[in-house]
Design an enzyme around this catalytic site. Structure first.
Site, PDB file in Angstrom:
ATOM      1  N   ARG A  29       0.848  -1.203   0.000  1.00 45.62           N
ATOM      2  CA  ARG A  29       0.000   0.000   0.000  1.00 45.62           C
ATOM      3  C   ARG A  29       0.880   1.248   0.000  1.00 45.62           C
ATOM      4  O   ARG A  29       1.188   1.812   1.054  1.00 45.62           O
ATOM      5  CB  ARG A  29      -0.962  -0.014   1.184  1.00 45.62           C
ATOM      6  CG  ARG A  29      -1.911  -1.208   1.144  1.00 45.62           C
ATOM      7  CD  ARG A  29      -3.024  -1.075   2.157  1.00 45.62           C
ATOM      8  NE  ARG A  29      -3.905   0.027   1.860  1.00 45.62           N
ATOM      9  CZ  ARG A  29      -4.892   0.014   0.962  1.00 45.62           C
ATOM     10  NH1 ARG A  29      -5.125  -1.087   0.257  1.00 45.62           N
ATOM     11  NH2 ARG A  29      -5.640   1.068   0.766  1.00 45.62           N
TER      12      ARG A  29
ATOM     13  N   CYS B 193     -22.413  -5.772  -9.473  1.00 43.28           N
ATOM     14  CA  CYS B 193     -21.426  -6.112  -8.440  1.00 43.28           C
ATOM     15  C   CYS B 193     -20.165  -5.299  -8.661  1.00 43.28           C
ATOM     16  O   CYS B 193     -19.785  -5.010  -9.811  1.00 43.28           O
ATOM     17  CB  CYS B 193     -21.108  -7.612  -8.498  1.00 43.28           C
ATOM     18  SG  CYS B 193     -19.781  -8.155  -7.379  1.00 43.28           S
ATOM     19  N   ASP B 194     -19.495  -4.961  -7.582  1.00 47.47           N
ATOM     20  CA  ASP B 194     -18.271  -4.179  -7.655  1.00 47.47           C
ATOM     21  C   ASP B 194     -17.176  -4.879  -8.451  1.00 47.47           C
ATOM     22  O   ASP B 194     -16.339  -4.239  -9.083  1.00 47.47           O
ATOM     23  CB  ASP B 194     -17.774  -3.904  -6.225  1.00 47.47           C
ATOM     24  CG  ASP B 194     -16.545  -3.024  -6.210  1.00 47.47           C
ATOM     25  OD1 ASP B 194     -16.426  -2.158  -7.089  1.00 47.47           O
ATOM     26  OD2 ASP B 194     -15.700  -3.201  -5.327  1.00 47.47           O
TER      27      ASP B 194
END
Length: 370
Positions: A131, A270-271
């Site tokens: 990240r 849906c994502d």
């Protein structure tokens, strides 16, 4: 009308971070062109508030939704107040990387009772492994600053940890780090991305065995604090055993639970399936009833039960129903779940104690007349 919630992507895939495992990484636009307009926001809110819902639930996700800035969310609340039916229950939520939250934004989220999900993959070395910022620096410290502001303004939030090839090896370290920070509302999501063949996992994906071992490690730690800590997956399993239905869509028998609304008003089922062939329409021109009855939507939802024949004899079928379609291998997504071996390992380990907990909860509810 069937109840449904909205998952809104107001900045589409745009994000200020460059997490190496992000499945939107190839779609980042790095511009402000993908921003939901006020007119699309108003059309979405007004039309949604005209449907009959036990609770109007709108969650914002990305990319990074806080790129929209505080005025966007202020406008949202104004529109909800304007169009909501009398006495309506409204739940607003936001999934964020936490790095752009400032004092004013945190105060607003606290005042209007937004529920936030904040991405945190564990300790600094685990979190920063993938990240990173656009400048390829770790984002852990920025996330902690955001969390401190949320605590200052008493914003309800939970932690979402994406379980990848790196942090999956140290479940106890991940759990202990979060627990000792006082983070007692946790979600653990498997990082599973395939190459173009739909079968070969990307290097950063958690392995099936790694997912099982990670869940077992988390479960054993959680069991010591089971009345203090909420882990979404374990809560969903208990919900299934106590109430007869899970609280997460991946464990259900159908995938028709919510709609994804993109920045331009386009609607998808849906994502993980924001694809041209699954586009249902647009909030600026179509109705929610048309989305609910759209053949593409109902067919997509029904595909959840198109699991492999061998799943039928699995003792854990009633808890996963073939797992999330996204985790199934093969181009048509009707193969076995990539995570199946790990899930079986976890269920075998945890179910005896979960069943005991469920029985205790059922008994307590009966004694209280529930």
């Amino acid at each position: 009308m069937k109840a449904f919630s909205l998952l809104v992507k107001p900045a589409s895939a745009d994000c200020n971070l460059r997490c190496e495992y992000c499945f939107y990484l190839d779609h980042l636009c790095e511009s402000e062109k993908t921003r939901m307009s006020d007119s699309t926001l108003e059309k979405m809110v007004r039309s949604y508030m005209q449907t009959s819902q036990p609770q109007y639930s709108i969650a914002f996700q990305g990319g990074e939704p806080t790129l929209m800035g505080l005025p966007f969310f202020k406008k949202l609340v104004e529109l909800e107040k304007k169009y909501a039916p009398p006495g309506a229950s409204i739940a607003n939520a936001l999934q964020t990387n936490g790095t752009l939250i400032d004092d004013k934004m945190a105060a607003f989220f606290g005042e209007y009772k937004f529920l936030l999900g904040v991405s945190l993959d564990g300790s600094p070395e685990l979190h920063d492994h993938y990240r990173k910022t656009a400048g390829k620096k770790g984002s852990h410290q920025q996330v902690l600053k955001g969390l401190e502001l949320l605590k200052k303004h008493k914003v309800e939030y939970n932690i979402l940890t994406l379980v990848n090839d790196r942090n999956s090896r140290e479940p106890e370290l991940v759990y202990d780090y979060l627990y000792e920070r006082g983070e007692h509302f946790l979600q653990f999501i498997p990082c599973v991305e395939f190459k173009e063949d739909g079968i070969t996992p990307e290097a950063y994906s958690v392995t099936p065995g790694g997912w099982g071992d990670f869940l077992i490690g988390i479960f054993d730690r959680w069991y010591e604090h089971r009345y203090q800590v909420s882990v979404r997956m374990f809560d969903s399993l208990l919900n299934k055993m106590v109430l007869g239905h899970p609280s997460t869509c991946d464990m259900d028998t159908n995938c028709c639970h919510y709609f994804v609304v993109e920045y331009d008003g386009s609607v998808y089922p849906c994502d993980f399936y924001v694809r041209d062939d699954l586009k249902l329409g647009n909030v600026n021109s179509d109705s929610w009833s048309s989305f609910l009855t759209h053949s593409t939507y109902t067919a997509f939802g029904a595909c959840k039960m198109n699991f492999q024949t061998e799943c039928s004899s699995c003792p854990w079928l009633s808890f996963c129903h073939g797992d999330c379609q996204k985790h199934r291998t093969g181009e048509e997504n009707n193969g076995l779940s990539y995570l199946c071996p790990g899930l079986k390992k976890f269920y075998k380990h945890a179910m005896p104690r979960l069943r005991t907990l469920a029985d205790q909860i059922i008994m307590d509810r009966r004694q209280r007349g529930m």
